[in-house]
Design a protein around this motif. Sequence first.
Motif, PDB file in Angstrom:
ATOM      1  N   GLY A  89       0.815  -1.206   0.000  1.00 25.99           N
ATOM      2  CA  GLY A  89       0.000   0.000   0.000  1.00 25.99           C
ATOM      3  C   GLY A  89       0.850   1.258   0.000  1.00 25.99           C
ATOM      4  N   LEU A  90       1.907   1.258   0.807  1.00 20.33           N
ATOM      5  CA  LEU A  90       2.797   2.417   0.860  1.00 20.33           C
ATOM      6  C   LEU A  90       3.482   2.645  -0.478  1.00 20.33           C
ATOM      7  N   SER A  91       3.939   1.577  -1.119  1.00 19.14           N
ATOM      8  CA  SER A  91       4.623   1.724  -2.407  1.00 19.14           C
ATOM      9  C   SER A  91       3.699   2.311  -3.471  1.00 19.14           C
ATOM     10  N   VAL A  92       2.449   1.847  -3.517  1.00 24.60           N
ATOM     11  CA  VAL A  92       1.501   2.377  -4.505  1.00 24.60           C
ATOM     12  C   VAL A  92       1.163   3.831  -4.183  1.00 24.60           C
ATOM     13  N   TYR A  93       1.008   4.138  -2.904  1.00 24.39           N
ATOM     14  CA  TYR A  93       0.770   5.520  -2.497  1.00 24.39           C
ATOM     15  C   TYR A  93       1.909   6.418  -2.981  1.00 24.39           C
ATOM     16  N   LEU A  94       3.140   5.993  -2.754  1.00 29.32           N
ATOM     17  CA  LEU A  94       4.302   6.794  -3.157  1.00 29.32           C
ATOM     18  C   LEU A  94       4.372   6.944  -4.670  1.00 29.32           C
ATOM     19  N   GLN A  95       3.992   5.898  -5.382  1.00 28.91           N
ATOM     20  CA  GLN A  95       3.998   5.977  -6.847  1.00 28.91           C
ATOM     21  C   GLN A  95       3.012   7.036  -7.325  1.00 28.91           C
ATOM     22  N   GLY A  96       1.814   7.018  -6.749  1.00 28.71           N
ATOM     23  CA  GLY A  96       0.825   8.023  -7.120  1.00 28.71           C
ATOM     24  C   GLY A  96       1.256   9.423  -6.711  1.00 28.71           C
ATOM     25  N   LEU A  97       1.862   9.533  -5.533  1.00 32.73           N
ATOM     26  CA  LEU A  97       2.340  10.831  -5.066  1.00 32.73           C
ATOM     27  C   LEU A  97       3.431  11.366  -5.982  1.00 32.73           C
ATOM     28  N   ARG A  98       4.300  10.466  -6.451  1.00 33.60           N
ATOM     29  CA  ARG A  98       5.374  10.865  -7.367  1.00 33.60           C
ATOM     30  C   ARG A  98       4.771  11.438  -8.658  1.00 33.60           C
ATOM     31  N   ASN A  99       3.738  10.796  -9.172  1.00 28.01           N
ATOM     32  CA  ASN A  99       3.100  11.282 -10.393  1.00 28.01           C
ATOM     33  C   ASN A  99       2.412  12.624 -10.159  1.00 28.01           C
ATOM     34  N   ARG A 100       1.779  12.762  -8.989  1.00 30.69           N
ATOM     35  CA  ARG A 100       1.079  14.013  -8.668  1.00 30.69           C
ATOM     36  C   ARG A 100       2.048  15.192  -8.560  1.00 30.69           C
ATOM     37  N   LEU A 101       3.195  14.971  -7.909  1.00 27.34           N
ATOM     38  CA  LEU A 101       4.092  16.076  -7.571  1.00 27.34           C
ATOM     39  C   LEU A 101       5.143  16.372  -8.636  1.00 27.34           C
ATOM     40  N   HIS A 102       5.215  15.528  -9.648  1.00 26.55           N
ATOM     41  CA  HIS A 102       6.265  15.692 -10.661  1.00 26.55           C
ATOM     42  C   HIS A 102       6.242  17.080 -11.292  1.00 26.55           C
ATOM     43  N   ARG A 103       5.079  17.538 -11.705  1.00 31.17           N
ATOM     44  CA  ARG A 103       4.995  18.831 -12.386  1.00 31.17           C
ATOM     45  C   ARG A 103       5.262  20.000 -11.450  1.00 31.17           C
ATOM     46  N   ALA A 104       5.162  19.754 -10.157  1.00 31.46           N
ATOM     47  CA  ALA A 104       5.444  20.816  -9.183  1.00 31.46           C
ATOM     48  C   ALA A 104       6.930  20.904  -8.851  1.00 31.46           C
ATOM     49  N   GLY A 105       7.733  19.990  -9.421  1.00 28.26           N
ATOM     50  CA  GLY A 105       9.167  20.001  -9.160  1.00 28.26           C
ATOM     51  C   GLY A 105       9.554  19.322  -7.861  1.00 28.26           C
ATOM     52  N   VAL A 106       8.657  18.487  -7.325  1.00 27.36           N
ATOM     53  CA  VAL A 106       8.914  17.780  -6.073  1.00 27.36           C
ATOM     54  C   VAL A 106       9.226  16.325  -6.395  1.00 27.36           C
ATOM     55  N   HIS A 107      10.320  15.818  -5.847  1.00 23.20           N
ATOM     56  CA  HIS A 107      10.765  14.462  -6.151  1.00 23.20           C
ATOM     57  C   HIS A 107      10.352  13.506  -5.038  1.00 23.20           C
ATOM     58  N   VAL A 108       9.836  12.339  -5.418  1.00 23.72           N
ATOM     59  CA  VAL A 108       9.398  11.313  -4.469  1.00 23.72           C
ATOM     60  C   VAL A 108      10.190  10.040  -4.720  1.00 23.72           C
ATOM     61  N   ILE A 109      10.810   9.511  -3.674  1.00 26.28           N
ATOM     62  CA  ILE A 109      11.686   8.346  -3.791  1.00 26.28           C
ATOM     63  C   ILE A 109      11.148   7.214  -2.923  1.00 26.28           C
ATOM     64  N   THR A 110      11.018   6.039  -3.511  1.00 24.60           N
ATOM     65  CA  THR A 110      10.587   4.840  -2.793  1.00 24.60           C
ATOM     66  C   THR A 110      11.804   3.958  -2.545  1.00 24.60           C
ATOM     67  N   ILE A 111      12.037   3.619  -1.281  1.00 23.47           N
ATOM     68  CA  ILE A 111      13.150   2.749  -0.921  1.00 23.47           C
ATOM     69  C   ILE A 111      12.602   1.363  -0.614  1.00 23.47           C
ATOM     70  N   LYS A 112      13.181   0.343  -1.265  1.00 22.51           N
ATOM     71  CA  LYS A 112      12.736  -1.032  -1.045  1.00 22.51           C
ATOM     72  C   LYS A 112      13.900  -1.892  -0.561  1.00 22.51           C
ATOM     73  N   PRO A 113      14.119  -1.921   0.747  1.00 23.06           N
ATOM     74  CA  PRO A 113      15.164  -2.805   1.274  1.00 23.06           C
ATOM     75  C   PRO A 113      14.688  -4.248   1.300  1.00 23.06           C
ATOM     76  N   GLY A 114      15.668  -5.149   1.236  1.00 23.53           N
ATOM     77  CA  GLY A 114      15.389  -6.541   1.545  1.00 23.53           C
ATOM     78  C   GLY A 114      15.536  -6.739   3.041  1.00 23.53           C
ATOM     79  N   MET A 115      15.989  -7.887   3.430  1.00 21.06           N
ATOM     80  CA  MET A 115      16.180  -8.164   4.857  1.00 21.06           C
ATOM     81  C   MET A 115      17.415  -7.412   5.354  1.00 21.06           C
ATOM     82  N   VAL A 116      17.226  -6.655   6.441  1.00 20.02           N
ATOM     83  CA  VAL A 116      18.302  -5.839   7.000  1.00 20.02           C
ATOM     84  C   VAL A 116      18.470  -6.190   8.470  1.00 20.02           C
TER      85      VAL A 116
END
Length: 246
Positions: A157-184
């Motif tokens: 859910g968080l990853s899809v939210y961030l993807q949509g947020l990235r698309n929304r904010l792109h034209r405003a010049g705001v960058h959205v980054i999704t971090i996907k760690p494995g086991m840490v």
Amino acid sequence: MGSILVLGANSTIAQATVRKLTDKGKHFILTSRDPSQLEDLKNDINIRSQVDVQVREFDALDFAGHKAFFDDVVGSVDVLDGVLLMYGAMDDQKLAEHDFAVARNMIDVNYTSAVSMLNIAANYFEQRGAGFICAVSSVAGDRGRKSNYIYGSTKAGLSVYLQGLRNRLHRAGVHVITIKPGMVDTKMTYGLVEPGPLLADPVTVGRDIANGITARREVVYTPWFWLIIMGIIKLIPEKIFKRTDL
């Protein structure tokens, strides 16, 4: 000089990330439910990097207080350049299957609180026309596996939210980054993840996050080999996948 707000700065991944980002000359607002845990990190950054560091209390589950908290942070700095959302909760899958309070805690910490805080941050950066949002999701959200599907669903859910947020904010010049760690190897995974060759060092993950922010990446798998592993796992047909022990 711009500042970065770090939500959940007491995690080992967050601290490794902050130490890498201090080389960029940014100031930091470090937050935790227990700010006293951050004093050593604050002092270390002050001595090594000569940058300003604030320490603040932050409760991810205090949804009603999120807006006032964020406004207070913005009012305390010259410019807020970015937000790092670094906290999370991973409880035992079997417990979560039989106790909804356990499942709900993961849902509220990993997803609901993230949407609450990042919506507020997104509106601020969109109006400003600059800035970045970086949030830690997980490879567990790439496919539902019986070993951790409740935790994984919150990260999906968080990853899809961030993807949509990235698309929304792109034209405003705001960058959205999704971090996907494995086991840490962190306090959160202690006792829940078996040691092995895929268990990553938090310093490696922190370095990858810092580099991803600097390079304005959109999605960062860390360590890098999880991109390949999850690519293969996502290709397995459901008819076969449901018979596996993953």
